[in-house]
Write an enzyme that holds these catalytic residues in place. Sequence first.
Site, PDB file in Angstrom:
ATOM      1  N   ASN A 153       0.804  -1.221   0.000  1.00 23.01           N
ATOM      2  CA  ASN A 153       0.000   0.000   0.000  1.00 23.01           C
ATOM      3  C   ASN A 153       0.839   1.274   0.000  1.00 23.01           C
ATOM      4  OD1 ASN A 153       0.594  -1.033   2.725  1.00 23.01           O
ATOM      5  ND2 ASN A 153      -0.426   0.807   3.434  1.00 23.01           N
ATOM      6  N   CYS A 326      -2.331   3.776   8.743  1.00 18.37           N
ATOM      7  CA  CYS A 326      -2.369   3.046  10.007  1.00 18.37           C
ATOM      8  C   CYS A 326      -1.139   3.298  10.868  1.00 18.37           C
ATOM      9  CB  CYS A 326      -2.520   1.549   9.748  1.00 18.37           C
ATOM     10  SG  CYS A 326      -4.064   1.118   8.927  1.00 18.37           S
TER      11      CYS A 326
END
Length: 384
Positions: A153, A326
């Site tokens: 990602n 995150c």
Amino acid sequence: MEERIYLDHAAAMPIHPEVARFAGQFLDGFTGNPSTIYREGLAAQEAVAIAREKVAGLVGASAPASIIFTSGATESNNIAVRGTALRNAKKGKRVVASAIEHISVLNPAKDLQKSGFSLTLAPVDRYGTVDLDALGAAVTPETVVASVHYANNEIGTVQPIREAAEIVHDRGGLLHVDATDAAGRIPIDVERDGIDLLTLSGNQLGGPNGVGALYIRTGVRVQPVLVGGGQERGLRPGTENVVGIACMGEAARLAGEEMPEESRRLRAIRDRLIAGITAIEEARLTGHPTERLAHHASFRFARIEGESIQLAMDMFGIAVATGSACTSRTLEASHVLLAIGLAHDEAHGSMVATLGRENSEGEVPRIVRAVGETVKRLRAITPL
């Protein structure tokens, strides 16, 4: 005032307009618990079953029952890593993961060390491609599960999953693949690729947040990480999120249908964006130059901080990322960028742009100009 440009689809995707319309039937008077057998419960059961078929179809799973629904990719990764390791501990207590896995894979793997498991991280090259020789050396007959990201990602690099599966299987292990960012972007066939467990996120398909899925190949034994009722084959107890599951299923169907044309369209925008931004002084592309997701462009800039880039670009009306959403709150250098060989100061100067349905080629000049002005201004005031 110019419209905002959103370039952080890896963190959160807008719900597909067709999914939003599809959701209406479940938000207006729909009720029923899938665990009941009266009419309303049977209707809920059917909605979940149809969604299971749609998700299975997206990833090439011939058995819809191999799909279990979860609250999202983090839970799916925990079930895949922790659940598989604990259920099969008699085989051995070794876990392997690539060095650039998402923290929702790495942290459960590290937590298993408290239960006597060992964890080995397989290195990657400067493009973020897993070193298959090192993976082969790391996976031993005592290895229960190995985890390799389908596509990262933060840098967009797509991994050689089929080759990784052959290596893991030759040594008797199971392969888990986090396909959160790849599903709906590139064709996935779990049976062709030899994948034993596969993680999916509803939001990354254009569905709502708070729902995900885990493919578990028939015959693979997994221990639940939560205990309760018998929903989702006992692996994810609790009343099913019928609305979220149904919408994830529809998002999966649409993603598979639109993928060929949308990937071609986004690839053209991505390539123009990469060409424009890498022309800026001391700007470098991170990740593989060609084996990368069609919607993903990631960069590093010498002598400036990624958080400063993000804030400055926001003032230009453009939303970009600096590493994974995150982990961005920690302000630590990205483990992904460190793993591809960047120094700490280099890893801090990153920017990630991930495209989506609403982006167009016409936005590229404005984005490139904003990045150029941002970099020039920040370098003029940086103490680095």
